[in-house]
Design an enzyme around this catalytic site. Structure first.
Site, PDB file in Angstrom:
ATOM      1  N   HIS A 116      53.278  -5.453 -85.929  1.00 45.06           N
ATOM      2  CA  HIS A 116      54.696  -5.578 -85.591  1.00 45.06           C
ATOM      3  C   HIS A 116      55.247  -6.747 -86.404  1.00 45.06           C
ATOM      4  CE1 HIS A 116      56.115  -2.600 -82.828  1.00 45.06           C
ATOM      5  NE2 HIS A 116      54.965  -2.642 -82.185  1.00 45.06           N
ATOM      6  N   HIS A 263      58.929   3.835-115.825  1.00 44.20           N
ATOM      7  CA  HIS A 263      57.710   4.448-116.370  1.00 44.20           C
ATOM      8  C   HIS A 263      58.047   5.312-117.572  1.00 44.20           C
ATOM      9  CE1 HIS A 263      55.298   3.138-113.001  1.00 44.20           C
ATOM     10  NE2 HIS A 263      56.242   3.566-112.185  1.00 44.20           N
ATOM     11  N   TYR A 319      70.671   4.592 -95.466  1.00 48.64           N
ATOM     12  CA  TYR A 319      71.359   4.060 -94.290  1.00 48.64           C
ATOM     13  C   TYR A 319      72.777   3.676 -94.666  1.00 48.64           C
ATOM     14  CZ  TYR A 319      66.701   3.324 -92.171  1.00 48.64           C
ATOM     15  OH  TYR A 319      65.442   3.471 -91.663  1.00 48.64           O
ATOM     16  N   GLU A 395      58.001 -16.579 -78.420  1.00 45.86           N
ATOM     17  CA  GLU A 395      58.380 -15.701 -77.303  1.00 45.86           C
ATOM     18  C   GLU A 395      59.405 -16.314 -76.353  1.00 45.86           C
ATOM     19  OE1 GLU A 395      54.394 -15.376 -76.014  1.00 45.86           O
ATOM     20  OE2 GLU A 395      54.107 -13.374 -76.854  1.00 45.86           O
TER      21      GLU A 395
END
Ligand SMILES: [Zn+2]
Ligand SMILES: [Zn+2]
Length: 422
Positions: A116, A263, A319, A395
């Site tokens: 994550h 390439h 997006y 956290e």
């Protein structure tokens, strides 16, 4: 507005605080068991079980592994959606925490760890917390809250659809119809306790670009008997640099054009038939987005033509722009300021990174903000960026996220309840 529901506000803060240890525990469990996009089976099950336990109506398997929970308040009012993304990334964790991920998988033919590394584990845990907070005040809620746990924000595996786009296509914003949507992203380089946001265009639209330049193959010693796609490509790449620097009104919004790979050829003395290049485009304004597409097309094809070559340009939009509805932003920022303190809610520059929350915002007004997850006292540039093996989240920043999303939902419902009932 901020003082419209002092009792509920106090209840949110109390409940969020009392859930903090649980939210951290959920986050650690998810962190230790990260899953890639469209494969969030375990995470989805954990979420669905939690929502069912809270007595919510739950739908699973939305856009592959997505979970949607519906909480109907005791009173009439609008429908607010809250969203968390669930996927991890093909990154091998290097942070030595007791809940470090040791998961490995094969990705694009390579063996890799799974981590994550964008903090979506915290998003899931926080939204599970929000669900518990809002269920505890269900009877007082003036409207409906839709909890959207989304797969594959980082993109679906090759050949698959997924993410917010697919959720929208599958009707996640309908039945009941969503009036507004809120979401957040934890940030490893923003101090705990700080919230950053921006009205309007916040994160960029992303396009994938490919340009194939076809020439005529010949001996490297006799270029005049062919058409050199390598020299032509060099000119095209230079030409592309003038689009942002010479054609766009950059006082309006930034833009980026990057060629990431090129390439062509096989040997010192052969001028090849073809060169292929790929890259990405980032824009924050729809008119500039269109303008960039047209300019790339013109620059590439005309330079190629002048050399006797042919350029084939393909642009795929991934997006759209993450666009915070200005009216909704203005309306909701005071709620965040009341929670975090006015000085801790700051306007952030637009980002050239992207977020598929934008697909929801294309359909309904939405507000997306950034939540501090960096230990206090550390500096942004000293902290590992997202998507890296050393990515780390403090956290203690999560409880503000739980409070923020709960508060945004409650305040939005309060503000819009009367309009809706009539
Ligand atoms: Zn990410
Ligand atoms: Zn992310």
């Amino acid at each position: 507005m901020a003082s419209a529901q002092p009792a509920l506000h106090a209840q949110i803060d109390q409940k969020a605080k009392s859930l903090e240890a649980k939210v951290i525990e959920w986050r650690r469990d998810i962190h230790q068991h990260p899953e890639l996009g469209n494969r969030e089976f375990r995470t989805a099950e954990k979420v669905a079980n939690h929502l069912r336990q809270l007595g919510m109506e739950v739908k699973t398997g939305v856009a592959h592994t997505g979970v949607v929970g519906i909480l109907k308040g005791g009173r009439l009012g609008p429908v607010v959606a809250l969203r968390a993304d669930m996927d991890g990334l093909p990154v091998t964790e290097r942070v030595n925490v007791p809940f470090k991920s040791t998961v490995t998988t094969e990705y694009n033919g390579q063996q890799t760890g799974v981590m994550h590394a964008c903090g979506h584990d915290t998003h899931v845990a926080m939204l599970m917390g929000v669900a518990e907070v809002l269920v505890s005040m269900k009877n007082e809620l003036k409207g409906t809250v839709k909890f959207i746990f989304q797969p594959a924000e980082e993109g679906a595996p090759t050949g698959e659809q997924g993410g917010a786009d697919l959720m929208v296509k599958e009707g996640v914003l309908e039945h009941p119809k969503v009036d507004a949507i809120f979401g957040l992203h934890i940030n490893s380089q923003t101090e705990v306790g700080t919230i950053r946001y921006r009205s309007g265009a916040t994160m960029a639209a992303v396009d994938w670009l490919s340009i194939d330049v076809k020439g005529k193959q010949t001996h490297g010693a006799a270029p005049w008997s062919g058409v050199d796609p390598i020299v032509t490509s060099a000119q095209i790449i230079t030409g592309l640099q003038t689009i942002v620097s010479r054609s766009l009104d950059i006082t309006n919004a930034p833009a980026v054009i990057t060629i990431g790979a090129i390439h062509g050829g096989i040997r010192q003395n052969i001028i090849p038939e073809e060169v292929k290049m790929i890259g990405t485009i980032r824009t924050l304004d729809e008119d500039m987005h269109k303008q960039v597409h047209k300019r790339i097309q013109d620059v590439a094809t005309n330079i190629a033509e002048s050399a006797g070559a042919v350029a084939d340009v393909k642009i795929e939009t991934l997006y759209p722009v993450t666009y915070n509805n200005p009216q909704l932003t203005e309306e909701m920022v005071p709620s965040l300021e009341a929670l975090a303190g006015k000085n801790n809610v700051v306007i952030t520059p637009a980002q050239t990174g992207a977020e598929d929350f934008s697909f929801f915002q294309q359909k309904v007004p939405g507000f997306f903000f950034f939540l501090g997850g960096m230990p206090k006292g550390r500096r942004g540039h000293e902290s590992a960026p997202h998507h890296t093996p050393d990515f780390y989240i403090d956290e203690s920043g999560m409880v503000l996220g739980v409070r923020s999303l709960s508060r945004l939902a409650v305040d939005y419902m309060e503000k819009h309840a009367s309009k809706k009932v009539q």
